[in-house]
Motif scaffolding. Structure first.
Motif, short mmCIF file in Angstrom:
data_model
loop_
_atom_site.label_atom_id
_atom_site.label_comp_id
_atom_site.label_asym_id
_atom_site.label_seq_id
_atom_site.Cartn_x
_atom_site.Cartn_y
_atom_site.Cartn_z
N ASP A 1 1.07 -1.32 0.02
CA ASP A 1 -0.07 0.08 -0.03
C ASP A 1 0.98 1.23 -0.07
OD1 ASP A 1 -1.26 1.96 2.19
OD2 ASP A 1 -2.64 1.27 0.83
N PRO A 2 0.79 2.32 -0.92
CA PRO A 2 1.42 3.43 -1.17
C PRO A 2 1.44 4.06 0.39
CG PRO A 2 0.19 3.19 -2.87
CD PRO A 2 -0.27 2.15 -2.01
N GLY A 3 0.31 4.41 0.90
CA GLY A 3 0.14 5.05 2.07
C GLY A 3 1.04 4.55 3.37
N ARG A 4 1.11 3.20 3.57
CA ARG A 4 1.81 2.63 4.45
C ARG A 4 3.28 2.65 4.20
NH1 ARG A 4 -1.85 -2.67 4.64
NH2 ARG A 4 -3.59 -1.91 5.87
N MET A 5 3.82 2.64 2.81
CA MET A 5 5.19 3.02 2.51
C MET A 5 5.44 4.50 2.83
SD MET A 5 7.92 1.76 1.22
CE MET A 5 7.40 0.19 0.44
N MET A 6 4.67 5.33 2.56
CA MET A 6 4.83 6.63 2.70
C MET A 6 5.06 6.80 4.10
SD MET A 6 2.52 9.81 1.54
CE MET A 6 2.63 11.37 2.58
N LEU A 7 4.38 6.28 5.13
CA LEU A 7 4.41 6.30 6.53
C LEU A 7 5.72 5.88 6.93
CD1 LEU A 7 2.87 7.20 8.89
CD2 LEU A 7 2.09 5.11 9.27
N VAL A 8 6.12 4.58 6.41
CA VAL A 8 7.39 4.05 7.21
C VAL A 8 8.72 4.96 6.42
CG1 VAL A 8 8.88 2.05 6.38
CG2 VAL A 8 6.61 1.65 6.75
N LEU A 9 8.32 5.30 5.09
CA LEU A 9 9.77 6.42 4.84
C LEU A 9 9.82 7.88 5.57
CD1 LEU A 9 9.39 5.86 0.84
CD2 LEU A 9 10.95 4.81 2.30
N ILE A 10 8.64 8.28 5.86
CA ILE A 10 8.79 9.54 6.69
C ILE A 10 9.06 9.09 7.98
CG2 ILE A 10 6.98 11.15 7.97
CD1 ILE A 10 5.25 10.95 5.56
N GLY A 11 8.70 7.96 8.58
CA GLY A 11 9.19 7.58 9.95
C GLY A 11 10.66 7.49 9.91
N LEU A 12 11.28 6.67 9.06
CA LEU A 12 12.90 6.71 8.58
C LEU A 12 13.69 8.13 8.99
CD1 LEU A 12 13.27 3.93 5.92
CD2 LEU A 12 14.00 3.66 8.44
N ALA A 13 12.79 9.02 8.11
CA ALA A 13 13.64 10.21 7.89
C ALA A 13 13.29 11.23 9.08
CB ALA A 13 12.86 10.97 6.57
N ALA A 14 12.02 11.01 9.73
CA ALA A 14 11.78 12.08 10.74
C ALA A 14 12.27 11.53 12.10
CB ALA A 14 10.28 12.41 10.64
N TRP A 15 12.01 10.13 12.40
CA TRP A 15 11.90 9.78 13.85
C TRP A 15 13.06 10.51 14.57
CZ3 TRP A 15 8.34 8.93 17.03
CH2 TRP A 15 8.71 8.12 18.12
N PRO A 16 14.47 10.07 13.94
CA PRO A 16 15.52 10.68 14.77
C PRO A 16 15.30 12.25 15.21
CG PRO A 16 16.26 9.27 12.67
CD PRO A 16 14.55 9.53 12.63
N HIS A 17 14.75 12.93 14.56
CA HIS A 17 14.81 14.32 14.87
C HIS A 17 13.61 14.70 15.83
CE1 HIS A 17 17.67 14.67 11.73
NE2 HIS A 17 17.06 14.13 10.89
N ALA A 18 12.58 13.74 15.68
CA ALA A 18 11.57 13.76 16.57
C ALA A 18 11.76 13.50 17.85
CB ALA A 18 10.26 12.89 15.91
N VAL A 19 12.55 12.53 18.17
CA VAL A 19 13.04 12.05 19.41
C VAL A 19 14.58 12.37 19.54
CG1 VAL A 19 10.80 11.01 20.03
CG2 VAL A 19 12.57 9.59 18.83
#
Length: 190
Positions: free
Chosen positions: A138-156
């Motif tokens: 699913d493209p939405g799930r893929m997008m969520l995973v990619l955003i997570g990889l990019a943003a999570w280190p900066h979010a926390v």
């Protein structure tokens, strides 16, 4: 750079205030003081704190969206690297989204949900078209995973520092982490 007008000054001060304290913790008095005007200017320009927050949130989403468009020829790793760099340079925008998540109960009302849903629908389609998605993913799930990889280190960042033994707090550690998440994105998007 030319001096900011009152509205621009208020929006900049509000962005910093909402990033630091969220909607519930933000104070109109602090925003006005930081912008160098009285709080009546906020009400005259924006109506109330909620409306000001909605504008700041909308601007943050637009800024993130414009800066992180997937481009033809990019693979998932390059896309995640670009998003990683953006969030590293603009952590206040990510903080505004995190405050929204903390202050909105699951299933609760989301500011401008219909428009934002359309925005992300377009982003999913663009991401799928430019980067491709593996069959059955699913493209939405893929997008969520990619955003997570990019943003999570900066979010926390505190957690990132603890998990990486402090490496993520250094310039070289950030480079290594970026390299790792871009490669992870390539593997995930396979």
């Amino acid at each position: 750079m030319p001096p900011k007008n009152t509205r621009e000054s208020l929006l900049a001060a509000a962005r910093a205030e909402f990033a630091a304290h969220g909607l519930a913790g933000a104070r109109i008095d602090r925003i006005a003081s930081e912008a160098g005007c009285n709080k009546e200017r906020i009400y005259a320009n924006f109506g109330n704190k909620d409306r000001l927050y909605e504008l700041v949130l909308a601007e943050a989403i637009e800024e993130i969206g414009a800066a992180t468009l997937p481009l033809p020829g990019e693979d998932a790793g390059a896309y995640v690297g670009k998003c990683f760099d953006f969030h590293r340079e603009h952590p206040h925008l990510l903080r505004i989204l995190l405050w929204e998540a903390l202050q909105t109960p699951p299933g609760g009302e989301v500011h401008d949900a219909a428009r934002r849903g359309e925005f992300y629908e377009g982003r999913r389609a663009l991401l799928s078209r430019v980067l491709g998605t593996p069959p059955g993913v699913d493209p939405g799930r893929m997008m969520l995973v990619l955003i997570g990889l990019a943003a999570w280190p900066h979010a926390v960042p505190t957690l990132a520092g603890l998990v990486t033994g402090g490496e993520s707090a250094t310039e070289s550690g950030q480079r290594e982490l970026r390299e790792f998440v871009t490669e992870a994105a390539r593997r995930v998007a396979g």
